[in-house]
Scaffold this active site. Structure first.
Site, PDB file in Angstrom:
ATOM      1  N   THR A   1       0.917  -1.124   0.000  1.00  0.00           N
ATOM      2  CA  THR A   1       0.000   0.000   0.000  1.00  0.00           C
ATOM      3  C   THR A   1       0.956   1.172   0.000  1.00  0.00           C
ATOM      4  O   THR A   1       2.163   0.969   0.046  1.00  0.00           O
ATOM      5  CB  THR A   1      -0.857  -0.053   1.289  1.00  0.00           C
ATOM      6  OG1 THR A   1      -1.725  -1.169   1.192  1.00  0.00           O
ATOM      7  CG2 THR A   1      -1.672   1.190   1.547  1.00  0.00           C
TER       8      THR A   1
ATOM      9  N   SER B   1      -7.264  -1.340   7.567  1.00  0.00           N
ATOM     10  CA  SER B   1      -6.357  -1.023   8.675  1.00  0.00           C
ATOM     11  C   SER B   1      -5.664   0.316   8.460  1.00  0.00           C
ATOM     12  O   SER B   1      -4.867   0.742   9.302  1.00  0.00           O
ATOM     13  CB  SER B   1      -5.270  -2.102   8.786  1.00  0.00           C
ATOM     14  OG  SER B   1      -5.850  -3.331   9.111  1.00  0.00           O
TER      15      SER B   1
ATOM     16  N   GLY C   1       1.115  -1.694   5.128  1.00  0.00           N
ATOM     17  CA  GLY C   1       1.572  -2.842   5.908  1.00  0.00           C
ATOM     18  C   GLY C   1       0.458  -3.765   6.363  1.00  0.00           C
ATOM     19  O   GLY C   1       0.607  -4.481   7.349  1.00  0.00           O
TER      20      GLY C   1
HETATM   21  O1  DON Z   1      -7.013  -1.430   3.755  1.00  0.00           O
HETATM   22  C1  DON Z   1      -6.250  -2.243   4.245  1.00  0.00           C
HETATM   23  O2  DON Z   1      -6.091  -2.392   5.426  1.00  0.00           O
HETATM   24  C2  DON Z   1      -5.420  -3.107   3.321  1.00  0.00           C
HETATM   25  N1  DON Z   1      -6.043  -3.196   2.040  1.00  0.00           N
HETATM   26  C3  DON Z   1      -4.046  -2.550   3.240  1.00  0.00           C
HETATM   27  C4  DON Z   1      -3.142  -3.439   2.455  1.00  0.00           C
HETATM   28  C5  DON Z   1      -1.736  -3.174   2.711  1.00  0.00           C
HETATM   29  O3  DON Z   1      -1.338  -2.336   3.451  1.00  0.00           O
HETATM   30  C6  DON Z   1      -0.810  -4.053   1.995  1.00  0.00           C
HETATM   31  N2  DON Z   1       0.517  -3.741   2.294  1.00  0.00           N
HETATM   32  N3  DON Z   1       1.441  -3.466   2.692  1.00  0.00           N
END
Ligand code: DON
Length: 563
Positions: free
Chosen positions: A376, A448, A468
């Site tokens: 992300t 998250s 993360g």
């Molecule tokens: O919104 C969320 O919590 C997840 N889709 C975030 C994904 C994420 O942070 C992946 N990577 N590091």
């Protein structure tokens, strides 16, 4: 006992860590901290040309969609938190949404088990929100012509940019890009791969961005872009239709607010669990004097980890999209409730997760490995006036579901995996859930992501956030506390190896480089230690009485660009 503090009590007092080589970048007027340098520079140029923090954030958001394709996006979604220097605040929820044709059991196979369709393939995508989010934020708070905010991204896509070592490696590692012909053609150089210094041009993406520059979000949600996206969905069994795109709306929500030791905290409300988590954790810590032995001491880690464990238990039960589920926010943040949670912590021993239940009794078990290498991205901007923006946005997995929409040049998200496909069945981050986060048409999956802004007496203290997965909330909370309670400078606050406990599976994850003496003691206290490469990738700007300090992950290719 804290070995590090004993070795260097003075270092802690001055905010320097022993062995920490990297000073934070400092600036007087404005700063952008982002995970990719070209995009950070785009934001800095906007600030230098008199644009405000919102202008710069929007320009960075579009630039990252070109230069940081693993997470920067127009095919995904996220959250943008604003605090203006005059105290006005806003939170733009442009999270992806389940398409109208989505159903609660859409990822349950004929054998009754959850399939992998929430991660792979066309059915894994929620309706993207990023373009609408940036459009609305710019309309409400921006000061520059819309086209000017898109122009740097269009140029980077059309004329290309030099592939960095980080990007070349990341593209080579991401095997699922090879399974989609369009992704393979664009991002893998048709299978021969990009090498550092090669130029990556994305003409189809440039054309899509051009339509957005011309028609604002209608250039994405209607007309050619929407039509081609819906046609491709239909051809491949995906669910998103032209109507889903046309009906997509950004939700402006009140930021979640709280206080901690005299600081005012602004953070992400549901459908993020992140803000609730951050406020629960600091609410449980309040008054425990957890910080007396230093940030990586067994005492501090124990109290923080136990607070985290209790939050993640609540997360599994009570958190979801507030427009579809009655999230008991008041109960979750009630000081009396948090005091009871605090009182359940044994000061000397870890509490096994099986003995910790969400506020109300309910047992769930999941013992799985959590995937590490997903992405992300987060960036912060602070401008000369003191306006601050914190943005976290994502395709969920690294490069989303790996599918590039033919002719449009952008990757699609696999955000549907953030729903709970089946009660008690963990998603890719090991998160379990139930009704609160079950799939419904139009609903937004629980996140998250924790973009956060802290102030004191009305003055900016920091903007912070991270990618993360499930570790975002804990990573952001730890870095915030490294500044507020342990007085580390912005770079040391980010660099100090972190830890994570998410209730289930019942491990204490310790980031590579974590204080080994503390690790040994924590094990004796009953923690099941599991080493990990990283706990979120935190990006931070601290406003230190008018001097801006940038903290960006030394492990990565981020940049704090200031002037
Ligand atoms: O919104 C969320 O919590 C997840 N889709 C975030 C994904 C994420 O942070 C992946 N990577 N590091």
């Amino acid at each position: 006992m804290n070995i590090r503090a004993a070795v260097c009590a003075l270092c802690l007092a001055t905010g320097a860590l022993p062995g920490s080589a990297k000073e934070p970048v400092r600036a007087q007027h404005g700063m952008v901290v982002a995970q990719e340098p070209l995009a950070a520079d785009v934001g800095l140029a906007v600030l230098k040309n008199g644009g405000n923090a919102i202008d710069a954030a929007v320009a960075v958001g579009f630039a990252l969609a070109v230069t940081h394709p693993s997470a920067g996006n127009i095919g995904g979604g996220g959250f943008l938190l604003v605090r203006l220097a005059n105290g006005q605040t806003a939170f733009f929820d442009f999270r992806e949404e389940a398409p109208a044709k989505a159903t609660r059991d859409m990822y349950i196979g004929p054998d009754g088990k959850a399939t992998e369709d929430s991660i792979y393939g066309w059915r894994s995508s929620g309706v993207p929100g990023s373009v609408a989010g940036f459009d609305l934020a710019a309309k409400k708070f921006g000061s520059r012509p819309w086209r000017q905010l898109l122009e740097p991204a269009i140029q980077l896509a059309r004329d290309g940019f030099p592939v960095s070592k980080t990007l070349a490696e990341s593209l080579q590692e991401e095997k699922h890009l090879a399974t989609d012909p369009e992704s393979k053609r664009i991002f893998l150089h048709n299978g021969s791969y990009f090498h550092p210094g090669d130029t990556l041009k994305q003409p189809e993406l440039a054309a899509t961005l051009e339509r957005i520059a011309r028609d604002r979000s209608n250039g994405f949600y209607e007309g050619e872009t929407a039509r081609r996206l819906a046609e491709a969905m239909k051809a491949h069994g995906g669910l998103i239709t032209e109507n889903d795109l046309k009906n997509y709306r950004v939700k402006e929500r009140a930021p979640l607010t709280g206080t901690y030791e005299g600081y005012d905290i602004l953070t992400a409300p549901p459908p993020s669990a992140g803000g609730v988590g951050l406020l629960q954790i600091v609410g449980i810590l309040a008054g425990t004097h957890y910080q007396t032995d230093g940030p990586d001491s067994p005492k501090a880690v124990h109290w923080e980890a136990e607070a985290m464990r209790r939050f993640y238990a609540d997360r599994s039960e009570y958190l979801g999209d507030p427009d579809y589920y009655n999230v008991p926010l008041k109960m979750l943040l009630d000081p009396g409730y948090l005091a009871r949670r605090r009182a359940s912590i044994d000061p000397d021993h870890a509490t096994p997760s099986d003995l910790v239940e969400p506020g109300l009794p309910k047992a769930m078990a999941a013992h799985i490995d959590i995937r590490e290498s997903t992405e992300t991205t987060h960036f912060n901007v602070v401008d000369q006036q003191g306006n601050a923006v914190a943005v976290t946005y994502t395709l969920n997995n690294s490069y989303g579901n790996g599918i590039t929409v033919p002719g449009l040049g952008f990757l699609l998200n696999d955000e549907m995996d953030d729903f709970s496909a089946q009660p008690g069945v963990p998603n890719m981050f090991g998160m379990v859930g139930g009704d609160a986060n079950a799939i419904e048409p139009g609903k937004r999956p629980l996140s998250s992501m924790t973009p956060t802004i802290v102030t004191k007496d009305g003055k900016l203290v920091m903007a912070v956030g991270a990618p993360g997965g499930s570790r975002i909330t804990t990573g952001v909370t730890e870095v915030m506390l490294n500044v507020l309670d342990f007085h580390l400078n912005a770079q040391d606050a980010v660099d100090l190896p972190r830890f994570h406990n998410q209730w289930k599976p019942d491990y204490l994850n310790l980031q590579r480089g974590f204080n080994p003496q503390s690790a040994k003691i924590l094990e004796q206290m009953g923690y099941r230690i599991q080493p990990t490469g990283g706990v979120a990738r935190v990006e931070l700007i601290v406003d230190n009485n008018g001097t801006l300090e940038g903290g960006t992950e030394s492990r990565l290719n981020g940049k704090a660009a200031g002037y």
